[in-house]
Design an enzyme around this catalytic site. Structure first.
Site, PDB file in Angstrom:
ATOM      1  N   HIS A  85       0.877  -1.174   0.000  1.00 58.28           N
ATOM      2  CA  HIS A  85       0.000   0.000   0.000  1.00 58.28           C
ATOM      3  C   HIS A  85       0.918   1.230   0.000  1.00 58.28           C
ATOM      4  O   HIS A  85       2.014   1.184   0.548  1.00 58.28           O
ATOM      5  CB  HIS A  85      -0.825  -0.057   1.287  1.00 58.28           C
ATOM      6  CG  HIS A  85      -1.909   0.970   1.413  1.00 58.28           C
ATOM      7  ND1 HIS A  85      -1.650   2.277   1.762  1.00 58.28           N
ATOM      8  CD2 HIS A  85      -3.255   0.872   1.262  1.00 58.28           C
ATOM      9  CE1 HIS A  85      -2.799   2.940   1.827  1.00 58.28           C
ATOM     10  NE2 HIS A  85      -3.785   2.111   1.525  1.00 58.28           N
ATOM     11  N   ASP A 126       3.289  -4.448   8.063  1.00 55.22           N
ATOM     12  CA  ASP A 126       2.025  -3.739   7.939  1.00 55.22           C
ATOM     13  C   ASP A 126       0.899  -4.762   8.118  1.00 55.22           C
ATOM     14  O   ASP A 126       0.632  -5.565   7.220  1.00 55.22           O
ATOM     15  CB  ASP A 126       1.962  -3.066   6.558  1.00 55.22           C
ATOM     16  CG  ASP A 126       0.605  -2.408   6.279  1.00 55.22           C
ATOM     17  OD1 ASP A 126      -0.327  -2.587   7.075  1.00 55.22           O
ATOM     18  OD2 ASP A 126       0.500  -1.728   5.241  1.00 55.22           O
ATOM     19  N   GLN A 141      -4.342  -5.365   7.093  1.00 53.79           N
ATOM     20  CA  GLN A 141      -5.321  -6.291   6.508  1.00 53.79           C
ATOM     21  C   GLN A 141      -5.255  -7.686   7.128  1.00 53.79           C
ATOM     22  O   GLN A 141      -5.998  -8.579   6.728  1.00 53.79           O
ATOM     23  CB  GLN A 141      -5.099  -6.403   4.986  1.00 53.79           C
ATOM     24  CG  GLN A 141      -5.283  -5.091   4.237  1.00 53.79           C
ATOM     25  CD  GLN A 141      -6.731  -4.630   4.216  1.00 53.79           C
ATOM     26  OE1 GLN A 141      -7.655  -5.359   4.577  1.00 53.79           O
ATOM     27  NE2 GLN A 141      -6.932  -3.393   3.799  1.00 53.79           N
ATOM     28  N   LYS A 161     -10.222  -0.768  10.531  1.00 53.37           N
ATOM     29  CA  LYS A 161     -10.359  -1.988   9.729  1.00 53.37           C
ATOM     30  C   LYS A 161     -10.612  -3.199  10.627  1.00 53.37           C
ATOM     31  O   LYS A 161     -10.853  -4.305  10.162  1.00 53.37           O
ATOM     32  CB  LYS A 161      -9.096  -2.208   8.902  1.00 53.37           C
ATOM     33  CG  LYS A 161      -8.876  -1.125   7.849  1.00 53.37           C
ATOM     34  CD  LYS A 161      -7.662  -1.428   7.009  1.00 53.37           C
ATOM     35  CE  LYS A 161      -7.152  -0.222   6.268  1.00 53.37           C
ATOM     36  NZ  LYS A 161      -7.911   0.083   5.044  1.00 53.37           N
ATOM     37  N   CYS A 188      -4.747   2.446  -3.730  1.00 54.49           N
ATOM     38  CA  CYS A 188      -3.517   2.984  -3.123  1.00 54.49           C
ATOM     39  C   CYS A 188      -2.335   2.037  -3.299  1.00 54.49           C
ATOM     40  O   CYS A 188      -1.502   1.891  -2.403  1.00 54.49           O
ATOM     41  CB  CYS A 188      -3.700   3.290  -1.642  1.00 54.49           C
ATOM     42  SG  CYS A 188      -4.958   4.506  -1.327  1.00 54.49           S
TER      43      CYS A 188
HETATM   44  C1  LIG Z   1      -2.257  -2.874   3.652  1.00 50.45           C
HETATM   45  C2  LIG Z   1      -2.629  -1.495   4.109  1.00 50.45           C
HETATM   46  N1  LIG Z   1      -1.699  -0.713   4.666  1.00 50.45           N
HETATM   47  C3  LIG Z   1      -1.987   0.515   5.105  1.00 50.45           C
HETATM   48  C4  LIG Z   1      -3.246   1.049   4.988  1.00 50.45           C
HETATM   49  C5  LIG Z   1      -3.500   2.439   5.477  1.00 50.45           C
HETATM   50  O1  LIG Z   1      -4.321   2.420   6.591  1.00 50.45           O
HETATM   51  P1  LIG Z   1      -4.901   3.764   7.210  1.00 50.45           P
HETATM   52  O2  LIG Z   1      -5.487   4.532   6.068  1.00 50.45           O
HETATM   53  O3  LIG Z   1      -5.910   3.291   8.182  1.00 50.45           O
HETATM   54  O4  LIG Z   1      -3.762   4.482   7.847  1.00 50.45           O
HETATM   55  C6  LIG Z   1      -4.243   0.278   4.410  1.00 50.45           C
HETATM   56  C7  LIG Z   1      -5.617   0.818   4.274  1.00 50.45           C
HETATM   57  O5  LIG Z   1      -6.143   1.018   3.223  1.00 50.45           O
HETATM   58  C8  LIG Z   1      -3.928  -1.023   3.952  1.00 50.45           C
HETATM   59  O6  LIG Z   1      -4.855  -1.783   3.372  1.00 50.45           O
END
Ligand SMILES: Cc1ncc(COP(=O)(O)O)c(C=O)c1O
Lengths: 408, 151
Positions: free
Chosen positions: A125, A202, A205, A228, A366
């Site tokens: 992401h 990270d 998910q 999430k 993203c």
């Molecule tokens: C794998 C992953 N990393 C990071 C993020 C970013 O999360 P947040 O927007 O809650 O900071 C997301 C959310 O879309 C994600 O799916």
């Protein structure tokens, strides 16, 4: 009916938002990977906090302040237990996954040197790419990319060839938000550790789908978002091993994060407060704990069985839609299905599903480097949570077939 | 202003043979979302071909999800602006047809006073031009208004 022991009727009653019509059709929410819905327990915790306990934490000389502080810190303990961190000071509250990675990347940039290498994967992401690019720009480090194969699985073996004496950081996602792939992070962490790298996972998910044990993984950092994980927005978790957090410089300055301030010299507060400048997201933390309590109170094995049943059903029914290609066919997946349909733009699919009450996400998610690699400008993505039903999966495909007829 | 010849622009039926009222009248007979969107899809399919050579950054409209290009040409004889729009998403093309039925082959002064929002409202498609929709439709309309300003 699912063959799990989850009582879906009971579960869905806990998510009042699901019980509504959208565009005249019963809502089918298939976008939990973007943000999951909140159980009643969370809504009640927010209301309870503001009705009964609201005040600032760590400073009031009064009863409400004590109560707010107690609940706020108890939430930290809940998170500690949830990911099995060794100590509560290893749990830092952030705004979300994104801020957590920024804190790590920005902090590490002060100890990285020109020519040092940061390894990220092709499926990250933007939240796990851009902060590293910014850090690299500051200190002259280089970003190296761990590739993926056709199925959307990481090339684990390639890591060996990427590792060298300049490799300093490995930052990879536990689960891909686009492909659904569950990465073998434990193996990656072990390889990286042998070479002395700092490991950042990270988990945004991952935590909504299966149990994560940070001590077992043995990563240096693990990050995720509350929203999430069925909790409120505006809150996330930065887990770091104590030694790593001790050596990481603070990210923001202000109240809460200091021990003593004078114009000659300021000393920072101890962990975890060193990273928590300003008044924190108190109601969010308290209600996030309620989300975790609710979630861990479910039969987690049954949750996984049910979610896999949703995914298998989706993959099976996808075969009946001519021209549909699933993007991401890893052996180990969470219930996320990205797809494209020949001749249809993902935004057309999204618009016409919305007309039928079905909410999915479309676009680049993203993850533009991944889109480039896949050779697509975007995908349609249906992402499921345990509160989704097999009937909803059926309805998704009935609706997709209808859309296809409209374009015929 | 585009280098493409005026004849290519003028081949478009939108704004001349197909105007706002034609679309609204057709829409009135459609009673469910399926018929309405099928009509939008058909409109999208009927958009005149857009020259491949003009799919360049300069003509690109930065929406979010689909790609949109817009070119224009002024006819010095009748002082009207001629527009062509392209997208890789059919529904966006269909909505672009509504925009073109409104603004194509009009003078800049006419364009400044014309309103496409009201039409989308009547067609129950207003959500598509809400700022939260990343389909570039809003930017498309703003681009047309800007072109009218500058001509
Ligand atoms: C794998 C992953 N990393 C990071 C993020 C970013 O999360 P947040 O927007 O809650 O900071 C997301 C959310 O879309 C994600 O799916």
């Amino acid at each position: 009916m699912s063959n799990s022991t989850l009582n879906l009727d009971e579960i869905r009653q806990q998510f009042p938002i699901l019980n509504q019509e959208v565009n005249g059709k019963p809502l089918i929410y298939l976008d939990s990977a973007a943000s999951a819905q909140k159980p009643l327990a969370v809504l009640e915790a927010i209301e309870h906090y503001y009705r009964n306990d609201n005040s600032n934490v760590h400073r009031g000389a009064h009863t409400l302040g004590d109560r707010a502080t107690k609940n706020f810190e108890a939430a930290r303990d809940t998170v500690q237990k949830f990911i099995n961190a060794k100590s509560r000071q290893e749990i830092i509250w952030t705004k979300g996954t994104t801020e957590a990675i920024n804190i790590i990347a920005s902090g590490l940039s002060s100890s990285l040197e020109k020519g040092d290498e940061i390894i990220v994967s092709r499926m990250e992401h933007h939240a796990n790419i851009v902060p590293w690019q910014m850090a690299a720009e500051k200190c002259g480090a280089i970003i190296r990319v761990l590739d993926i194969n056709e199925q959307g699985e990481l090339n684990v073996d390639q890591l060996d060839s990427l590792l060298n004496e300049r490799s300093k950081v490995l930052a990879v996602t536990h689960v891909s938000n686009v492909l659904g792939t569950i990465n073998p992070v434990k193996t990656l962490i072990q390889k990286a550790q042998k070479n002395g790298l700092i490991t950042v996972i990270d988990g945004a998910q991952a935590v909504p789908h299966f149990q994560v044990d940070v001590q077992d993984l043995d990563c240096d950092f693990y990050v995720f978002s509350s929203h999430k994980l069925f909790g409120p927005t505006g809150l996330g978790v930065l887990y770091g091993k104590t030694a790593q957090l001790e050596s990481l410089p603070p990210y923001q300055g202000g109240g809460e994060m200091i021990e003593r301030v004078s114009f000659d010299h300021t000393t920072y507060n101890v962990l975890p407060y060193k990273f928590e400048a300003g008044t924190p997201a108190i109601s969010e933390a308290v209600s996030f704990a309620a989300a975790i309590d609710y979630f861990t109170g479910l039969d987690r094995a049954a949750v996984e069985v049910h979610e896999q049943a949703l995914l298998v059903s989706a993959h099976e029914q996808a075969k009946n839609i001519p021209g549909l290609r699933i993007i991401g066919t890893a052996k180990q997946k969470v219930p996320v299905m990205s797809f494209e349909i020949e001749g249809l733009h993902s935004s057309d699919i999204g618009t016409l599903l919305d007309q039928q009450g079905i909410g999915i996400r479309t676009g680049h998610h993203c993850a533009m480097p991944l889109m480039d690699y896949l050779g697509v400008s975007g995908t349609a993505r249906a992402s499921f949570a345990f509160y989704n039903t097999l009937e909803e999966v059926d309805q998704l495909f009935t609706s997709l077939a209808k859309i296809q007829r409209m374009f015929a | 202003m585009s280098e493409i010849d005026l004849a290519t622009f003028k081949a478009s039926p939108f704004g001349t043979e197909i105007c706002q009222t034609d679309i609204l009248e057709a829409f009135e007979f459609l009673d469910d979302w399926e018929e309405r969107y099928s009509y939008i899809i058909d409109l999208g399919k009927s958009l005149p071909a857009f020259p491949e050579s003009e799919k360049i950054e300069q003509n690109f409209i930065h929406g979010c999800q689909s790609q949109v290009w817009l070119i224009h040409k002024m006819d010095e004889a009748d002082k009207k602006l001629y527009l062509l729009i392209e997208s890789d998403a059919i529904i966006v093309k269909g909505l672009a047809a509504v925009v073109l039925a409104t603004f194509n082959a009009k003078t800049p002064d006419e364009i400044k006073t014309l309103d496409v929002e009201a039409l989308f409202e009547k067609m129950d498609l207003i959500r598509h031009i809400s700022p939260t929709r990343g389909n570039g439709l809003r930017s498309m309309i703003e681009r047309v208004k800007l072109i009218a300003q500058n001509n």
